[in-house]
Design a protein around this motif. Sequence first.
Motif, PDB file in Angstrom:
ATOM      1  N   GLU A  97      15.973  -1.689  -6.705  1.00 41.57           N
ATOM      2  CA  GLU A  97      17.308  -2.271  -6.548  1.00 41.57           C
ATOM      3  C   GLU A  97      17.273  -3.458  -5.594  1.00 41.57           C
ATOM      4  OE1 GLU A  97      20.376   0.484  -5.428  1.00 41.57           O
ATOM      5  OE2 GLU A  97      19.852   1.872  -7.034  1.00 41.57           O
ATOM      6  N   LEU A  98      16.521  -3.326  -4.511  1.00 41.18           N
ATOM      7  CA  LEU A  98      16.391  -4.410  -3.543  1.00 41.18           C
ATOM      8  C   LEU A  98      15.737  -5.622  -4.192  1.00 41.18           C
ATOM      9  CD1 LEU A  98      16.592  -5.483  -0.633  1.00 41.18           C
ATOM     10  CD2 LEU A  98      14.401  -4.343  -0.170  1.00 41.18           C
ATOM     11  N   ALA A  99      14.682  -5.390  -4.956  1.00 36.09           N
ATOM     12  CA  ALA A  99      13.990  -6.491  -5.634  1.00 36.09           C
ATOM     13  C   ALA A  99      14.923  -7.190  -6.611  1.00 36.09           C
ATOM     14  CB  ALA A  99      12.753  -5.971  -6.351  1.00 36.09           C
ATOM     15  N   GLU A 100      15.719  -6.421  -7.342  1.00 41.90           N
ATOM     16  CA  GLU A 100      16.669  -7.019  -8.293  1.00 41.90           C
ATOM     17  C   GLU A 100      17.717  -7.848  -7.560  1.00 41.90           C
ATOM     18  OE1 GLU A 100      16.457  -7.066 -11.612  1.00 41.90           O
ATOM     19  OE2 GLU A 100      14.561  -5.994 -11.383  1.00 41.90           O
ATOM     20  N   ALA A 101      18.175  -7.360  -6.420  1.00 39.24           N
ATOM     21  CA  ALA A 101      19.176  -8.086  -5.647  1.00 39.24           C
ATOM     22  C   ALA A 101      18.619  -9.399  -5.103  1.00 39.24           C
ATOM     23  CB  ALA A 101      19.685  -7.216  -4.497  1.00 39.24           C
ATOM     24  N   LEU A 102      17.323  -9.444  -4.861  1.00 36.82           N
ATOM     25  CA  LEU A 102      16.695 -10.645  -4.317  1.00 36.82           C
ATOM     26  C   LEU A 102      16.314 -11.656  -5.396  1.00 36.82           C
ATOM     27  CD1 LEU A 102      14.368  -9.023  -1.639  1.00 36.82           C
ATOM     28  CD2 LEU A 102      16.527 -10.227  -1.276  1.00 36.82           C
ATOM     29  N   THR A 103      16.339 -11.234  -6.659  1.00 35.27           N
ATOM     30  CA  THR A 103      15.942 -12.099  -7.763  1.00 35.27           C
ATOM     31  C   THR A 103      17.176 -12.793  -8.322  1.00 35.27           C
ATOM     32  OG1 THR A 103      14.166 -10.574  -8.332  1.00 35.27           O
ATOM     33  CG2 THR A 103      14.815 -12.156 -10.017  1.00 35.27           C
ATOM     34  N   PRO A 104      17.147 -14.131  -8.409  1.00 33.85           N
ATOM     35  CA  PRO A 104      18.291 -14.823  -9.015  1.00 33.85           C
ATOM     36  C   PRO A 104      18.491 -14.334 -10.446  1.00 33.85           C
ATOM     37  CG  PRO A 104      16.763 -16.393  -8.028  1.00 33.85           C
ATOM     38  CD  PRO A 104      16.107 -15.044  -7.994  1.00 33.85           C
ATOM     39  N   SER A 105      19.732 -14.161 -10.836  1.00 32.90           N
ATOM     40  CA  SER A 105      20.008 -13.643 -12.177  1.00 32.90           C
ATOM     41  C   SER A 105      19.593 -14.647 -13.240  1.00 32.90           C
ATOM     42  CB  SER A 105      21.491 -13.312 -12.325  1.00 32.90           C
ATOM     43  OG  SER A 105      22.246 -14.503 -12.372  1.00 32.90           O
ATOM     44  N   ARG A 106      19.235 -14.134 -14.410  1.00 28.02           N
ATOM     45  CA  ARG A 106      18.841 -15.002 -15.516  1.00 28.02           C
ATOM     46  C   ARG A 106      20.000 -15.873 -15.954  1.00 28.02           C
ATOM     47  NH1 ARG A 106      15.278 -10.556 -18.819  1.00 28.02           N
ATOM     48  NH2 ARG A 106      13.788 -10.280 -17.146  1.00 28.02           N
ATOM     49  N   THR A 107      21.212 -15.342 -15.863  1.00 22.51           N
ATOM     50  CA  THR A 107      22.387 -16.124 -16.228  1.00 22.51           C
ATOM     51  C   THR A 107      22.518 -17.340 -15.322  1.00 22.51           C
ATOM     52  OG1 THR A 107      23.485 -14.095 -16.926  1.00 22.51           O
ATOM     53  CG2 THR A 107      24.886 -16.017 -16.575  1.00 22.51           C
ATOM     54  N   SER A 108      22.326 -17.147 -14.024  1.00 25.28           N
ATOM     55  CA  SER A 108      22.410 -18.253 -13.080  1.00 25.28           C
ATOM     56  C   SER A 108      21.333 -19.278 -13.361  1.00 25.28           C
ATOM     57  CB  SER A 108      22.280 -17.751 -11.640  1.00 25.28           C
ATOM     58  OG  SER A 108      23.344 -16.886 -11.332  1.00 25.28           O
ATOM     59  N   LEU A 109      20.127 -18.831 -13.668  1.00 25.83           N
ATOM     60  CA  LEU A 109      19.044 -19.752 -13.965  1.00 25.83           C
ATOM     61  C   LEU A 109      19.319 -20.518 -15.242  1.00 25.83           C
ATOM     62  CD1 LEU A 109      15.907 -17.586 -13.070  1.00 25.83           C
ATOM     63  CD2 LEU A 109      16.873 -19.491 -11.773  1.00 25.83           C
ATOM     64  N   ALA A 110      19.893 -19.874 -16.253  1.00 26.85           N
ATOM     65  CA  ALA A 110      20.212 -20.545 -17.504  1.00 26.85           C
ATOM     66  C   ALA A 110      21.287 -21.618 -17.261  1.00 26.85           C
ATOM     67  CB  ALA A 110      20.685 -19.541 -18.542  1.00 26.85           C
ATOM     68  N   ALA A 111      22.262 -21.287 -16.432  1.00 27.35           N
ATOM     69  CA  ALA A 111      23.316 -22.259 -16.143  1.00 27.35           C
ATOM     70  C   ALA A 111      22.749 -23.484 -15.442  1.00 27.35           C
ATOM     71  CB  ALA A 111      24.405 -21.604 -15.280  1.00 27.35           C
ATOM     72  N   VAL A 112      21.836 -23.285 -14.524  1.00 32.07           N
ATOM     73  CA  VAL A 112      21.200 -24.387 -13.821  1.00 32.07           C
ATOM     74  C   VAL A 112      20.393 -25.222 -14.827  1.00 32.07           C
ATOM     75  CG1 VAL A 112      19.470 -25.008 -12.098  1.00 32.07           C
ATOM     76  CG2 VAL A 112      21.174 -23.252 -11.593  1.00 32.07           C
ATOM     77  N   GLY A 113      19.670 -24.559 -15.721  1.00 31.83           N
ATOM     78  CA  GLY A 113      18.875 -25.266 -16.718  1.00 31.83           C
ATOM     79  C   GLY A 113      19.735 -26.081 -17.664  1.00 31.83           C
ATOM     80  N   ASN A 114      20.920 -25.602 -18.008  1.00 29.59           N
ATOM     81  CA  ASN A 114      21.820 -26.318 -18.902  1.00 29.59           C
ATOM     82  C   ASN A 114      22.456 -27.535 -18.238  1.00 29.59           C
ATOM     83  OD1 ASN A 114      21.355 -24.572 -21.033  1.00 29.59           O
ATOM     84  ND2 ASN A 114      23.055 -23.231 -20.484  1.00 29.59           N
ATOM     85  N   GLN A 115      22.490 -27.559 -16.921  1.00 36.25           N
ATOM     86  CA  GLN A 115      23.069 -28.683 -16.199  1.00 36.25           C
ATOM     87  C   GLN A 115      22.095 -29.846 -16.090  1.00 36.25           C
ATOM     88  OE1 GLN A 115      24.402 -27.209 -12.437  1.00 36.25           O
ATOM     89  NE2 GLN A 115      26.056 -25.999 -13.315  1.00 36.25           N
ATOM     90  N   ALA A 116      20.817 -29.590 -16.286  1.00 34.32           N
ATOM     91  CA  ALA A 116      19.812 -30.639 -16.111  1.00 34.32           C
ATOM     92  C   ALA A 116      19.861 -31.654 -17.220  1.00 34.32           C
ATOM     93  CB  ALA A 116      18.432 -30.004 -16.044  1.00 34.32           C
TER      94      ALA A 116
END
Length: 90
Positions: free
Chosen positions: A71-90
């Motif tokens: 659970e701690l590791a998951e909380a520390l990992t940026p969500s895939r949704t957030s990464l996809a949103a960042v990638g779509n902004q590029a």
Amino acid sequence: MTVTVFTKPQCQQCEATKRRLNERGITFETVDLSENPETLAQLVHAGYRQAPVVITPDASWSGYRPDLIDELAEALTPSRTSLAAVGNQA
């Protein structure tokens, strides 16, 4: 974020906890309770009766808890949704 693992010598649960934290890429500090009797007394006073004791900014537990480490590791990992949103902004 600081994660601290309070351990004791020849503790299999302590070694398993440190191994799992390393496998999940979580950086942590280790405190050997056999070398820190005041810290041991504080943890016992706080109600901990088993090593290791893991303290994070948002949680704490004792014993080997791979579920909580995951659970701690998951909380520390940026969500895939957030990464996809960042990638779509590029």
